[in-house]
Design an enzyme around this catalytic site. Structure first.
Site, mmCIF file in Angstrom:
data_model
loop_
_atom_site.group_PDB
_atom_site.id
_atom_site.type_symbol
_atom_site.label_atom_id
_atom_site.label_comp_id
_atom_site.label_asym_id
_atom_site.label_seq_id
_atom_site.Cartn_x
_atom_site.Cartn_y
_atom_site.Cartn_z
ATOM 1 N N ARG A 1 13.175 17.196 -14.392
ATOM 2 C CA ARG A 1 13.747 16.391 -13.955
ATOM 3 C C ARG A 1 12.654 15.639 -12.517
ATOM 4 N NH1 ARG A 1 19.038 15.791 -10.376
ATOM 5 N NH2 ARG A 1 17.865 17.148 -8.819
ATOM 6 N N TYR B 1 48.722 -3.502 -17.223
ATOM 7 C CA TYR B 1 47.661 -3.997 -18.558
ATOM 8 C C TYR B 1 47.997 -3.188 -19.377
ATOM 9 C CZ TYR B 1 45.209 -7.052 -14.605
ATOM 10 O OH TYR B 1 44.767 -7.683 -14.019
ATOM 11 N N LYS C 1 21.680 12.873 1.395
ATOM 12 C CA LYS C 1 21.509 11.724 -0.003
ATOM 13 C C LYS C 1 23.319 11.428 -0.362
ATOM 14 C CE LYS C 1 21.615 14.338 -3.995
ATOM 15 N NZ LYS C 1 20.729 15.064 -4.646
ATOM 16 N N MET D 1 42.723 -2.697 -11.617
ATOM 17 C CA MET D 1 42.573 -3.561 -10.491
ATOM 18 C C MET D 1 42.397 -2.628 -8.629
ATOM 19 S SD MET D 1 39.474 -5.708 -9.870
ATOM 20 C CE MET D 1 39.133 -6.345 -8.064
#
Ligand SMILES: *Cc1c(COP(=O)(O)O)cnc(C)c1O
Length: 388
Positions: A153, A280, A53, A328
């Site tokens: 689940r 940053y 998957k 980024m």
């Protein structure tokens, strides 16, 4: 924990001239094949399926699935019907079975049949739906049946199981390929819930018509033969993840081979002085005279923001800290401890590989190997290799 087996070799920079790509993602299909054989060896004669998957956990199902089929795998699990349809295009042979874990939603029955997919039915409504499909087509179409044994689940609840046990006529039409359940804590061998789920699974099995059974994901394979039944369903271990929560607790070394290597290219090197701020927000302050490398890897490559200030990369065999924020498309790495000749623009650092496993990288980012692998993204220059 680092795998003792080195799949990619020491020469990170041998591709440097071969590509203009900022960064490289190398996927070793030979290691996937070997991992399948390692799992099979733990299962003696029990059949071993493959869970592919989420695009084979990010590695690329179109490349991975045929390799596994060539290793003798004939049962594949995907999450969605779209993944099943795509996989059927790669694996046409009738002998290959494809099971869809999310079950059969209303209106998708024809597509299941057309693409020769098998639903893993999760509730009484889906059983009725598949039953009706078998009546319409006049074919005893295959399905798997999922019972919940404590994870809450997917799968039949205990009350639905009670009803089904008393109304077996509700399931006479389909061919029941397998009864499955899923372990919530198989990656933690000491967790008592494993034995509890095993006991519930045995009881569920005894109450339903006889069919093959399957309980184990990657971790379950390593819990021993009681958990193996007729079919195992490993996912993460095929791709090199530690089947028993590797890296998070003391335990045996990861028996699986690493399948993925990510190499990020150094774009720039700068000299830094004490007190300078990096990246940053200026979060990281330089404490001593040194050098910082800016490396091409960022969000679009699946490099998680939470890795900033936490993760490490390798230049050759030297472990180097990722400093400051992920910004980024770039990360910054303290390369003070390696020579200027080694840490130079154009050189590659190992972001993921034999030395920074998905378990290591996931742990540094506050997540797990599964999330790290499935997010790798499509920007890296992808190369498939087949190293035995
Ligand atoms: C994803 C999944 C698996 C594979 O689990 P791993 O922990 O990756 O080995 C097996 N069975 C079911 C039902 C799953 O959803």
């Amino acid at each position: 924990m680092t795998s003792p087996k080195q799949g990619f070799g020491d020469h990170h920079n041998d591709d440097a001239g071969a590509s203009s790509a900022a960064s490289l993602l190398r996927i070793n299909l030979g290691a996937v094949a070997e991992n399948y054989q390692i799992l099979k060896s733990r299962l003696s004669e029990i059949a071993c399926a493959a869970v592919v998957k989420a695009d084979a956990y990010g590695l690329g199902v179109a490349q991975v699935a045929p390799i596994l089929a060539a290793e003798g795998c004939s049962t594949f699990f995907v999450a969605t019907i779209d993944e099943g349809i795509a996989l059927r295009r790669c694996l046409a042979p009738e002998a290959i079975e494809i099971a869809v874990l999310n079950g059969v939603l209303a209106g998708t029955e024809e597509a299941f049949h057309e693409h020769r997919l098998m639903p893993v039915v999760n509730d009484l409504g889906q059983i009725a739906r598949w039953h009706a499909m078998c009546e319409r087509t006049g074919i005893a179409l295959q399905a798997m049946l999922h019972v919940d044994t404590g994870m809450n689940r997917l799968g039949l609840s205990p009350s639905e199981l009670d009803w089904l046990a008393q109304n077996p006529q509700a399931m006479v039409r389909p061919t029941w390929r397998c009864l499955i359940s899923h372990l919530a804590s198989a990656d933690d061998p000491d967790n008592p819930s494993n034995a509890e789920q095993l006991a519930r699974f045995r009881i569920a099995r005894s109450r339903l018509p006889r069919m093959p059974a399957s309980l184990s994901n990657s971790g379950g394979v390593f819990l021993g033969p009681d958990y193996h039944f007729d079919l195992a369903r490993p996912g993460i271990a095929l791709y090199g993840g530690h089947p028993c929560g590797g890296g998070f607790r003391a335990g045996p070394p990861n028996p699986m081979r690493q399948t993925v290597q990510v190499l990020g290219r150094i774009l720039q090197i700068r000299d830094v002085e004490p007190g300078m701020a990096v990246g940053y927000g200026g979060d990281h302050r330089i404490s001593g005279k040194g050098r910082v490398a800016t490396v091409a890897a960022g969000y679009a490559d699946g490099y998680l923001r939470s890795s900033g200030g936490q993760a490490h990369v390798y230049l050759g065999h030297t472990r180097l800290p990722v400093i400051g924020r992920v910004s980024m498309d770039l990360i910054t790495v303290d390369v003070t401890s390696v020579s200027e000749g080694e840490a130079r623009p154009g050189a590659f650092v190992e972001i993921l590989g034999d030395q920074v496993t998905p378990d290591n990288a996931g742990q540094a980012a506050g997540t797990i190997s599964y999330e790290f692998l499935t997010r790798l993204g499509n920007r890296y220059h992808r190369r498939y290799v087949h190293n035995g």
